[in-house]
Design an enzyme around this catalytic site. Structure first.
Site, mmCIF file in Angstrom:
data_model
loop_
_atom_site.group_PDB
_atom_site.id
_atom_site.type_symbol
_atom_site.label_atom_id
_atom_site.label_comp_id
_atom_site.label_asym_id
_atom_site.label_seq_id
_atom_site.Cartn_x
_atom_site.Cartn_y
_atom_site.Cartn_z
ATOM 1 N N ASN A 1 -5.548 25.046 -54.509
ATOM 2 C CA ASN A 1 -5.033 26.245 -53.842
ATOM 3 C C ASN A 1 -3.677 25.858 -53.261
ATOM 4 O OD1 ASN A 1 -4.471 28.454 -52.259
ATOM 5 N ND2 ASN A 1 -6.065 28.044 -50.729
ATOM 6 N N LYS B 1 -1.481 27.687 -51.924
ATOM 7 C CA LYS B 1 -1.023 28.492 -50.783
ATOM 8 C C LYS B 1 0.439 28.908 -51.004
ATOM 9 C CE LYS B 1 -4.517 26.165 -48.163
ATOM 10 N NZ LYS B 1 -5.061 25.745 -46.899
ATOM 11 N N HIS C 1 -10.057 33.961 -48.711
ATOM 12 C CA HIS C 1 -9.696 32.686 -48.067
ATOM 13 C C HIS C 1 -9.577 32.893 -46.557
ATOM 14 C CE1 HIS C 1 -7.429 29.173 -46.866
ATOM 15 N NE2 HIS C 1 -7.946 28.597 -47.937
ATOM 16 N N GLU D 1 -7.489 31.924 -44.492
ATOM 17 C CA GLU D 1 -6.140 32.278 -44.007
ATOM 18 C C GLU D 1 -5.881 33.775 -44.186
ATOM 19 O OE1 GLU D 1 -4.073 29.210 -46.192
ATOM 20 O OE2 GLU D 1 -5.034 27.730 -44.886
ATOM 21 N N GLU E 1 -15.828 26.670 -47.152
ATOM 22 C CA GLU E 1 -14.692 26.043 -46.478
ATOM 23 C C GLU E 1 -14.808 26.223 -44.967
ATOM 24 O OE1 GLU E 1 -11.170 25.632 -49.361
ATOM 25 O OE2 GLU E 1 -10.991 27.561 -48.383
ATOM 26 N N GLY F 1 -6.802 22.045 -43.743
ATOM 27 C CA GLY F 1 -5.454 21.613 -43.395
ATOM 28 C C GLY F 1 -5.375 20.794 -42.118
ATOM 29 N N SER G 1 -9.717 19.786 -46.463
ATOM 30 C CA SER G 1 -9.218 18.407 -46.425
ATOM 31 C C SER G 1 -9.918 17.497 -47.430
ATOM 32 C CB SER G 1 -9.290 17.836 -45.010
ATOM 33 O OG SER G 1 -8.516 18.637 -44.119
HETATM 34 P P1 PGA Z 1 -6.861 21.808 -47.458
HETATM 35 O O1 PGA Z 1 -7.031 23.356 -47.845
HETATM 36 O O2 PGA Z 1 -7.417 21.015 -48.626
HETATM 37 O O3 PGA Z 1 -5.388 21.609 -47.288
HETATM 38 O O4 PGA Z 1 -7.644 21.578 -46.220
HETATM 39 C C1 PGA Z 1 -8.191 23.819 -48.491
HETATM 40 C C2 PGA Z 1 -8.117 25.306 -48.640
HETATM 41 O O5 PGA Z 1 -7.622 25.976 -47.724
HETATM 42 O O6 PGA Z 1 -8.547 25.866 -49.662
#
Ligand code: PGA
Length: 259
Positions: free
Chosen positions: A17, A19, A103, A105, A175, A181, A221
């Site tokens: 992903n 982003k 997601h 976010e 998640e 992140g 992460s």
């Molecule tokens: P990250 O993001 O691996 O940077 O924690 C995962 C995601 O948001 O899908």
């Protein structure tokens, strides 16, 4: 004798992903670098979910390779006065095969609710897109001991009205929001437990066969260091990877861990 061998019946899916990262120009050179690195690593499906403007270039560069391309959101209406939105037809026309929906976010910063997630998901499926549906609890929910309730509720609401046949094109990404992140990863045991909870909800809604089949990823992460331990868990069938999907070597190492 391989008495400790866990035989996984489900195919791993390793999805990046990106982003809001990488221009179309950067996308072209990234995939030129990545494609030879993951060539022949065919024991998992490899997906990159890229910004809308990168999809066309990504699909063109990935053609003939084992990399599949997806978007990061889709609108639920077919077309019309929805400034700034992208339709399922548009995604299909630029050769996106997958789309991330719900997601955290989007839920946190853009007002996404389980109701709009459900509408987007149904439209995406109706147009033949494969959906990566994201669910996960906030830190206060985990601390209050209500992870199971939150995640179960999200799965039920987000999949409302989705048939067993349509479910075959749904991947669920668990998640935990506190792990995205942040560099904080759920332990393999925590991640496996909640992925197991999700599988149990699917069993209740659709029966055991559907629960045995559905791909459930962990995201938050995941990186080249922790992927193997997470992917070894019974209920974890892949990863949705943010930060580490922007580094060809780290992403390739995760793909290798899923072989
Ligand atoms: P990250 O993001 O691996 O940077 O924690 C995962 C995601 O948001 O899908």
């Amino acid at each position: 004798m391989p008495s400790l061998l866990i035989i996984k019946m489900r195919r791993y899916v390793i999805a990046g992903n990106w982003k809001m990262n990488q221009t179309p120009t950067e996308t072209r050179s990234f995939i030129k670098t990545l494609a030879p690195l993951v060539k022949g690593k065919d024991n998992c499906d490899i997906v990159l979910c890229v910004p809308f403007v990168d999809i066309w270039v990504a699909a063109e560069e990935a053609a003939g390779s084992n990399i599949h391309i997806g978007g990061q959101n889709v609108h639920f209406e077919e077309k019309g006065a929805f400034t700034g939105e992208i339709s399922a037809n548009m995604l299909r026309d630029v050769n996106a095969e997958y789309v991330i929906i719900g997601h955290s976010e989007r839920r946190q910063y853009f007002g996404e609710t389980d109701e709009t997630v459900n509408k987007r998901l149904k439209t995406a499926l109706a147009h033949g897109l494969k959906v990566i549906l994201c669910v996960g609890e906030m830190l206060d929910a985990r601390q209050a001991g209500i992870t199971e309730e939150i995640v179960s509720m999200q799965v039920k609401l987000d999949l409302a009205g989705v048939s067993a046949d349509e479910l075959k094109n749904v991947i669920i990404a668990y998640e935990p929001v506190w792990a995205i992140g942040t560099g904080l990863t759920a332990t393999p045991e925590q991640a496996d437990e909640t992925c197991g909870t999700i599988r149990a909800v699917i069993a209740k809604l659709y029966g055991k066969a559907a629960a045995d089949e559905i791909i459930i990823q962990y995201g938050g992460s995941m990186n080249d260091k922790n992927a193997a331990d997470l992917l070894a868990k019974e209920n974890i069938d892949g990863g949705l990877i943010g930060g580490a999907s922007l580094k060809p070597d780290a992403f390739t190492a995760i793909v290798s861990a899923a072989q």
